[in-house]
Structure formats: C-alpha cells, structure tokens
Design a protein around this motif. Structure first.
Motif, PDB file in Angstrom:
ATOM      1  N   VAL A 162      -3.341  -3.297   3.128  1.00 21.89           N
ATOM      2  CA  VAL A 162      -4.289  -4.606   3.340  1.00 21.89           C
ATOM      3  C   VAL A 162      -4.597  -5.831   2.731  1.00 21.89           C
ATOM      4  CG1 VAL A 162      -5.894  -4.999   5.063  1.00 21.89           C
ATOM      5  CG2 VAL A 162      -4.229  -2.747   5.557  1.00 21.89           C
ATOM      6  N   PRO A 163      -4.257  -6.863   3.094  1.00 19.08           N
ATOM      7  CA  PRO A 163      -4.870  -8.194   2.157  1.00 19.08           C
ATOM      8  C   PRO A 163      -6.669  -8.515   2.036  1.00 19.08           C
ATOM      9  CG  PRO A 163      -3.623  -9.143   3.867  1.00 19.08           C
ATOM     10  CD  PRO A 163      -3.059  -7.902   4.017  1.00 19.08           C
ATOM     11  N   GLU A 164      -7.398  -8.221   1.262  1.00 14.18           N
ATOM     12  CA  GLU A 164      -9.215  -8.620   1.442  1.00 14.18           C
ATOM     13  C   GLU A 164      -8.886 -10.102   1.858  1.00 14.18           C
ATOM     14  OE1 GLU A 164     -12.521  -8.449   0.735  1.00 14.18           O
ATOM     15  OE2 GLU A 164     -11.420  -6.776  -0.526  1.00 14.18           O
ATOM     16  N   ASN A 165      -8.137 -10.827   1.587  1.00 17.14           N
ATOM     17  CA  ASN A 165      -7.956 -12.242   2.843  1.00 17.14           C
ATOM     18  C   ASN A 165      -6.134 -12.289   2.824  1.00 17.14           C
ATOM     19  OD1 ASN A 165     -10.585 -13.029   2.026  1.00 17.14           O
ATOM     20  ND2 ASN A 165     -10.033 -12.461  -0.223  1.00 17.14           N
ATOM     21  N   GLY A 166      -6.295 -13.430   4.167  1.00 16.63           N
ATOM     22  CA  GLY A 166      -4.627 -14.243   3.678  1.00 16.63           C
ATOM     23  C   GLY A 166      -4.039 -13.311   4.258  1.00 16.63           C
TER      24      GLY A 166
ATOM     25  N   SER B 279      -3.244 -12.356  -1.477  1.00 16.38           N
ATOM     26  CA  SER B 279      -4.522 -11.800  -2.024  1.00 16.38           C
ATOM     27  C   SER B 279      -4.421 -10.486  -2.733  1.00 16.38           C
ATOM     28  CB  SER B 279      -4.967 -11.503  -0.274  1.00 16.38           C
ATOM     29  OG  SER B 279      -6.061 -11.373  -0.659  1.00 16.38           O
ATOM     30  N   VAL B 280      -5.843 -10.038  -3.571  1.00 19.19           N
ATOM     31  CA  VAL B 280      -5.453  -9.111  -4.021  1.00 19.19           C
ATOM     32  C   VAL B 280      -5.450  -8.128  -2.282  1.00 19.19           C
ATOM     33  CG1 VAL B 280      -6.481  -9.660  -6.301  1.00 19.19           C
ATOM     34  CG2 VAL B 280      -8.241  -9.266  -4.168  1.00 19.19           C
TER      35      VAL B 280
ATOM     36  N   LEU C  77      -8.500  -1.308   2.764  1.00 20.41           N
ATOM     37  CA  LEU C  77      -7.469  -0.283   3.784  1.00 20.41           C
ATOM     38  C   LEU C  77      -5.432  -0.155   3.204  1.00 20.41           C
ATOM     39  CD1 LEU C  77      -9.363  -2.691   6.347  1.00 20.41           C
ATOM     40  CD2 LEU C  77      -9.811  -0.356   6.095  1.00 20.41           C
ATOM     41  N   THR C  78      -5.287   0.912   4.089  1.00 19.44           N
ATOM     42  CA  THR C  78      -3.984   0.927   3.905  1.00 19.44           C
ATOM     43  C   THR C  78      -3.224   1.155   5.204  1.00 19.44           C
ATOM     44  OG1 THR C  78      -4.434   2.098   2.534  1.00 19.44           O
ATOM     45  CG2 THR C  78      -2.268   2.232   2.924  1.00 19.44           C
ATOM     46  N   LEU C  79      -2.262   0.545   5.829  1.00 22.04           N
ATOM     47  CA  LEU C  79      -1.658   0.394   7.320  1.00 22.04           C
ATOM     48  C   LEU C  79      -0.148   1.741   6.732  1.00 22.04           C
ATOM     49  CD1 LEU C  79      -1.245  -0.999   9.805  1.00 22.04           C
ATOM     50  CD2 LEU C  79       0.516  -2.162   8.680  1.00 22.04           C
ATOM     51  N   GLU C  80      -0.216   2.173   7.739  1.00 19.19           N
ATOM     52  CA  GLU C  80       0.636   3.772   7.444  1.00 19.19           C
ATOM     53  C   GLU C  80       1.940   3.346   8.383  1.00 19.19           C
ATOM     54  OE1 GLU C  80      -1.492   7.475   6.157  1.00 19.19           O
ATOM     55  OE2 GLU C  80      -2.866   6.548   6.637  1.00 19.19           O
TER      56      GLU C  80
END
Length: 157
Positions: free
Chosen positions: A90-94, A112-113, A117-120
């Motif tokens: 999941v992006p930090e921004n954007g 973005s970096v 968080l991760t989306l599974e």
C-alpha cells in the motif's frame, strides 16, 4: 501480521486510509471507460492510457478502509480471476495501480514509497477477495472486490 509484533507496531503508526478501486478490463481494441462512480483520477487515467492498456475499463467497486487522516489509492485492474494469490504494498502517499498480466498482478504505477501496510488478494471460486490488516484501528478488513461466473467471466452484482 501478529498483534504486538514490530511489524504490527510499525503498521499501527501509519496515518492513512486506503481507497481501493476495482476495475474490470473487458475486451476491446481501444481504451474506453465506464466509470459511473467517478473514482479514477485524471492522473491514473493518463498512466493507464500511456501504458497502452486497451479494452473497456469498467469501475465496478470503490471502497475505503481505515481511519487515517490522509487518503492513499490502490487501483486493481483484472480481466479474469487471479491464478495466484497476491500481496501488494500500500503506498505511503499517492496511488498504486496494479494490472493483471496473465494470472498475476503487476505494478503499473507506484508513485510513492510503500507504507507498512499490505493488501492481500485471493481467488475464491466465484470472487476475488481482499484482506488488509489495519493495526491503527485494530481490525482486519476484507471482502469481495470482483465477482465471476463459474466459467471465469466477469459477473456484475
């Protein structure tokens, strides 16, 4: 993610809410859009067009998870059920845009970096489902994001 682990604590510090947009890619020679929900940003549309994506792209679901003060976006574009499970950052921004390539998801835009968080995503028989641990709210969110018939064709709910 294990409650109280260093990974959990790092993710709990994320002050973001995640907007997930599901887009089905139907056959077509040119790129066309059906976005009755008006959920794809102009920047995201431009990136998708510049990547040479073709077919009718139909926004089928948009939902937001989490209570953070800033919104980040993930756009998932599928043309068929997944053939393998996916864990995407999941992006930090954007925004991040993921496009199905064969049976797997490939990044199309990562501006973005990644956050902690991760989306599974997993493929069940007739639906593609997601799960995301969101330690800030002490919840694991999830649900169906695409629906397919028994032959693997997109099914509008």
């Amino acid at each position: 993610m294990v409650f109280g682990s260093p990974e959990w604590n790092k993710a709990a510090a994320e002050d973001i809410r995640v907007h997930i947009t599901s887009v089905v890619q139907l056959p077509g020679k040119a790129l066309t859009w059906e976005d009755n929900l008006d959920r794809i940003s102009d920047e995201e549309r431009e990136v998708i067009a510049k990547a040479g994506v073709t077919g009718q792209l139909r926004v089928v679901l948009a939902q937001t998870r989490g209570s953070g003060s800033r919104e980040v976006r993930i756009v998932i574009i599928l043309s068929a059920p997944l053939k393998e499970n996916a864990r995407v950052p999941v992006p930090e921004n954007g925004s991040y845009i993921y496009l199905q390539d064969g049976g797997a998801l490939k990044p199309l835009l990562t501006n973005s970096v990644p956050s902690a968080l991760t989306l599974e995503m997993y493929q069940e028989k007739t639906n593609t489902v997601f799960f995301m641990d969101y330690p800030r709210d002490r919840v694991r969110s999830g649900g169906a994001i695409f629906f397919w018939d028994e032959n693997g064709k997109f099914h509008q709910i």
